[in-house]
Design a protein around this motif. Structure first.
Motif, PDB file in Angstrom:
ATOM      1  N   GLN A   1       0.832  -1.212   0.000  1.00 33.09           N
ATOM      2  CA  GLN A   1       0.000   0.000   0.000  1.00 33.09           C
ATOM      3  C   GLN A   1       0.865   1.259   0.000  1.00 33.09           C
ATOM      4  OE1 GLN A   1      -3.089  -0.001  -0.815  1.00 33.09           O
ATOM      5  NE2 GLN A   1      -2.914  -2.217  -0.805  1.00 33.09           N
TER       6      GLN A   1
ATOM      7  N   ILE B   1       3.785  10.317  -6.920  1.00 29.73           N
ATOM      8  CA  ILE B   1       4.757  10.758  -7.936  1.00 29.73           C
ATOM      9  C   ILE B   1       4.043  11.008  -9.260  1.00 29.73           C
ATOM     10  CG2 ILE B   1       6.968  10.297  -9.063  1.00 29.73           C
ATOM     11  CD1 ILE B   1       7.716   8.409  -6.954  1.00 29.73           C
ATOM     12  N   SER B   2       2.967  10.235  -9.520  1.00 29.34           N
ATOM     13  CA  SER B   2       2.267  10.374 -10.801  1.00 29.34           C
ATOM     14  C   SER B   2       1.383  11.608 -10.858  1.00 29.34           C
ATOM     15  CB  SER B   2       1.386   9.147 -11.067  1.00 29.34           C
ATOM     16  OG  SER B   2       2.146   7.972 -11.088  1.00 29.34           O
TER      17      SER B   2
ATOM     18  N   ALA C   1       3.826   1.542  -1.255  1.00 26.19           N
ATOM     19  CA  ALA C   1       4.442   1.681  -2.583  1.00 26.19           C
ATOM     20  C   ALA C   1       3.424   2.246  -3.569  1.00 26.19           C
ATOM     21  CB  ALA C   1       4.971   0.328  -3.062  1.00 26.19           C
ATOM     22  N   HIS C   2       2.174   1.787  -3.500  1.00 26.24           N
ATOM     23  CA  HIS C   2       1.151   2.321  -4.406  1.00 26.24           C
ATOM     24  C   HIS C   2       0.848   3.786  -4.105  1.00 26.24           C
ATOM     25  CE1 HIS C   2      -0.310  -1.940  -5.567  1.00 26.24           C
ATOM     26  NE2 HIS C   2       0.565  -1.465  -6.414  1.00 26.24           N
TER      27      HIS C   2
ATOM     28  N   ARG D   1       2.979   5.870  -3.045  1.00 25.40           N
ATOM     29  CA  ARG D   1       4.094   6.611  -3.660  1.00 25.40           C
ATOM     30  C   ARG D   1       3.921   6.734  -5.170  1.00 25.40           C
ATOM     31  NH1 ARG D   1       9.998   4.832  -1.528  1.00 25.40           N
ATOM     32  NH2 ARG D   1      10.844   6.364  -2.985  1.00 25.40           N
ATOM     33  N   VAL D   2       3.502   5.636  -5.819  1.00 29.10           N
ATOM     34  CA  VAL D   2       3.272   5.695  -7.276  1.00 29.10           C
ATOM     35  C   VAL D   2       2.228   6.775  -7.577  1.00 29.10           C
ATOM     36  CG1 VAL D   2       2.282   4.453  -9.249  1.00 29.10           C
ATOM     37  CG2 VAL D   2       3.937   3.306  -7.774  1.00 29.10           C
ATOM     38  N   VAL D   3       1.146   6.772  -6.800  1.00 28.74           N
ATOM     39  CA  VAL D   3       0.084   7.758  -7.035  1.00 28.74           C
ATOM     40  C   VAL D   3       0.621   9.166  -6.803  1.00 28.74           C
ATOM     41  CG1 VAL D   3      -2.126   8.624  -6.161  1.00 28.74           C
ATOM     42  CG2 VAL D   3      -1.814   6.170  -6.548  1.00 28.74           C
TER      43      VAL D   3
END
Lengths: 232, 232
Positions: free
Chosen positions: A136, A145-146, A138-139, A141-143
């Motif tokens: 969670q 950064i995106s 990591a996701h 962070r992806v969200v």
């Protein structure tokens, strides 16, 4: 294991729900090892020979790209498992773990994992929760950064660090391990220059205070409002 | 469960190492449900009432930010577990799962998870590998978004999709489910405009071919060289 006080580890999430005899059995296969500040517990791409629980200290986990760029995956605080490649069926460590202060870990040989899990299935159930939390994170962070501007990303990163390892003091919440502006850049997908600019502007506004290897959040509430884009 | 052919599921990673009788016991608690194209299997923030294995079809898992931006978390292909919030100790689904074609899933009530895992610990061990793979994928994405130029990120995303769900044909490897340029943008932290520009330039060079909801990689080797920054 000679002199480890069992009460130090009985409360850890990994060992939740285990009877004391089972815990003895599991601990008997571990040794505790000291990692002086600046040493690597393991290296990215090295064979995953062991898995670990951090007892004392702090680690920084980093991934290095083929062209030498670094990304901070996470910081490990006492009580956390790490280096659990074996539990996920991977033969090698996907990142490097560095002791950023003098640290002590419990260390099991990877070969013990299948045997211990077969005998104590709650180890797998508990590990699943740890890995699930990391997934969670990591996701998130992806969200971030995106979709987020860099200032909000840096605010979120500092708030998460404060949550994970904040120590409340008179002048705010200090992150309880050495952390540099370069680390913050490598956590948020930006440059040292940008992090320095943001932290300087926040210092002027009384939100944070930072020095060499040290960050204190002076006004967590205002930083939260900024991170969540709420009116101040 | 009335008419499910057990051979359809006996080979799935989740059920690896389970004797046939145990598999029967586990399947007895599931029902198979059909999700027509365009429907949600579950919604982000909804109570995690069930967990699932996809038998047929394809799902897109997306996270929506408070200000309405979307990020594609992953695509689910047949044989994969999904919606396993309960296994990670989370009360709610962290994302929305949408059927992008007519799909069928095995569905268990979340309440069955602790009971099934206590009786069949290899479920937890197998799930740990799935979650571990997703964690590695998520970290790879963090590293890519943090350090790579957008063209390489898009190349890596397409190669991963081809690996996950590529169907080899005469004119290259086609991604075996409907996928739009907007999806690719939401997988790589960039805009529709940028993805369109990149795919158009690749089409001119004979690397890919893309149409409405369809992407074919005509020259996977060249795309790989581009993703890895190797001389062509």
């Amino acid at each position: 294991m000679p002199s480890l006080d069992k009460s130090l580890v009985a409360g850890l999430p990994l060992f939740a729900g285990l009877p004391p005899d089972d815990l003895d059995h599991i601990l008997r296969e571990a040794q505790s090892i000291r990692y002086p500040k600046g040493t690597a517990v393991f290296q990215q791409d090295e064979e995953a020979h062991s898995f670990f629980v951090l007892l004392h200290g702090h680690l920084r986990v980093v991934k290095v790209t083929p062209d030498g760029q670094q990304v901070v995956v996470r910081f490990i605080t006492p009580g956390e498992m790490f280096g659990i490649a074996i539990a996920m069926g991977r033969p090698r460590y996907p990142a490097t773990a560095l002791a950023i202060v003098d640290s002590i870990a419990l260390v099991w040989p990877s070969a013990a994992w299948p045997r211990l899990v077969a005998k104590h299935p709650s180890l797998a159930v508990n590990t699943l929760q740890t890995v699930g939390n990391r997934l969670q994170d990591a996701h998130t962070r992806v969200v971030e950064i995106s979709t987020e501007q860099v200032e909000k990303r840096v605010a979120h990163a500092l708030l998460r660090l404060a949550h994970q390892a904040g120590r409340k003091g008179e002048d705010g919440v200090q992150i309880d391990f050495p952390i540099s502006r370069q680390d913050v850049a490598e956590m948020t997908g930006t440059t040292l220059h940008t992090v320095s600019r943001i932290l300087s502007s926040w210092e002027e506004r009384g939100l944070v205070e930072s020095g060499r290897q040290r960050i204190t959040i002076r006004d967590p509430h205002k930083l939260f409002l900024l991170a969540e884009d709420l009116p101040r």
